[in-house]
Design a protein around this motif. Structure first.
Motif, short mmCIF file in Angstrom:
data_model
loop_
_atom_site.label_atom_id
_atom_site.label_comp_id
_atom_site.label_asym_id
_atom_site.label_seq_id
_atom_site.Cartn_x
_atom_site.Cartn_y
_atom_site.Cartn_z
N ALA A 39 -24.25 -0.79 35.02
CA ALA A 39 -23.41 -0.35 36.15
C ALA A 39 -22.15 0.36 35.68
O ALA A 39 -21.46 1.00 36.47
N GLY A 40 -21.83 0.27 34.38
CA GLY A 40 -20.58 0.84 33.88
C GLY A 40 -20.74 2.16 33.12
O GLY A 40 -19.81 2.60 32.45
N PHE A 41 -21.91 2.79 33.22
CA PHE A 41 -22.12 4.06 32.50
C PHE A 41 -21.55 5.24 33.27
O PHE A 41 -21.40 5.14 34.49
N PRO A 42 -21.23 6.36 32.56
CA PRO A 42 -21.26 6.58 31.11
C PRO A 42 -20.24 5.69 30.38
O PRO A 42 -19.18 5.40 30.90
N VAL A 67 -16.78 12.17 37.95
CA VAL A 67 -17.35 11.97 39.29
C VAL A 67 -17.68 10.48 39.51
O VAL A 67 -17.48 9.93 40.59
N THR A 68 -18.17 9.82 38.45
CA THR A 68 -18.50 8.40 38.57
C THR A 68 -17.25 7.59 38.86
O THR A 68 -17.26 6.66 39.67
N ASP A 69 -16.14 7.97 38.22
CA ASP A 69 -14.89 7.25 38.46
C ASP A 69 -14.45 7.38 39.92
O ASP A 69 -13.88 6.46 40.49
N LYS A 70 -14.73 8.53 40.54
CA LYS A 70 -14.39 8.72 41.96
C LYS A 70 -15.12 7.72 42.85
O LYS A 70 -14.69 7.43 43.95
#
Ligand code: HEC
Length: 257
Positions: free
Chosen positions: A80-83, A241-244
């Motif tokens: 769940a924490g990637f990249p 984008v994942t951080d968003k």
């Protein structure tokens, strides 16, 4: 400077023509019916199932978690924490890249990032994190910090013949407006929740697509040179984008327009 910003405004106006017109739906009734049908019966589930088989041919879960440096039990929350920065790679990598590493580790043929096999295996591995929340940590180490910064630069950099950036269409002050018949989506909003909902089945393409491939489709549409899968810039864009969408539920495969 002034004329530049006027040009930019005109480009945006042209792109968004219709934005102020009467509310139009981004999906026709027929499309909505098809969408509902696909949510109940997502063709991408088949890809996930095939991905499980392909993955098992390459590596065991035990070896995979060992390579990543976590206990097998902790895999879902780790995925769940990637990249993430992975020691064995000495860099920040995507899930697809961990599958390449695992294959190399086992002396197996390394699947190409563009291949159908990779798409399926990545969809399977990501699905192991279903029910978790996206938990990328962009401050975890110097490498992640650096990639987050690079990702933001790539997201905001104007390129191509029309001088557009990802931000031209996906910035907070523009989302919700419409481009032709489509909503401009806020990538972080829970409806989109980009990182938690890809890989997804794309109705308009009739195929399962990975998040980085989806970025490339936007690049194509906006006439931006395509950033290659697996490149530093592409991985950085995925980090940004994942951080968003951090904290959103992971529920893959998704269904998208
Ligand atoms: C010209 C405007 C435009 C530009 C520039 C653009 N996009 Fe998009 N993007 C869209 C539209 C419109 C959609 C929704 C399409 C649809 O509904 O089918 C979209 C959808 C997406 C999605 C899927 C959202 C979801 O449903 O999960 C992602 C991810 C995305 N864009 C990322 C990017 C990235 C990264 C860039 C920069 C490389 C970019 N986009 C550049 C207009 C744009």
């Amino acid at each position: 400077m002034r004329s530049l910003s006027i040009t930019a405004a005109l480009v945006c106006l042209a792109l968004l023509s219709g934005a102020n017109a009467e509310e139009k739906l981004s999906m026709s009734d027929a499309d909505k019916a098809m969408y509902a049908e696909l949510v109940d019966n997502n063709p991408a589930e088949m890809d996930v199932a095939e991905g499980e088989q392909l993955f098992a041919d390459v590596i065991s879960m035990e070896n995979y978690s060992k390579m990543l440096g976590v206990k097998e039990k902790a895999l879902p929350s780790f995925i769940a924490g990637f990249p993430r920065y992975i020691d064995a790679a000495k860099k920040v990598v995507t899930l697809s890249q961990t599958i390449q590493m695992a294959a190399a580790d086992q002396g197996k043929a390394v699947p190409k990032l563009e291949s159908k096999e990779m798409l399926k295996m990545t969809a399977f591995v990501k699905s192991l994190a279903n029910g978790q929340k996206t938990s990328i940590d962009v401050k975890a180490n110097a490498q992640m910090k650096e990639m987050m910064k690079l990702g933001q630069d790539v997201f905001e950099q104007r390129r191509g013949g029309r001088g557009l950036s990802c931000n031209s269409c996906h910035s907070a002050d523009i989302v919700g407006q419409r481009l032709r018949m489509q909503n401009l989506p806020d990538l972080g909003a829970s409806v989109t929740a980009a990182a938690g909902t890809w890989p997804a089945y794309r109705m308009t393409k009739s195929e399962t697509t990975l998040l980085d491939k989806r970025f490339q489709q936007c690049m194509d549409n906006a006439l931006l040179a395509k950033i290659p899968l697996g490149s530093r810039e592409m991985v950085a864009l995925e980090v940004y984008v994942t951080d968003k969408t951090k904290g959103n539920d992971i529920q893959v495969p998704g269904v998208k327009r």
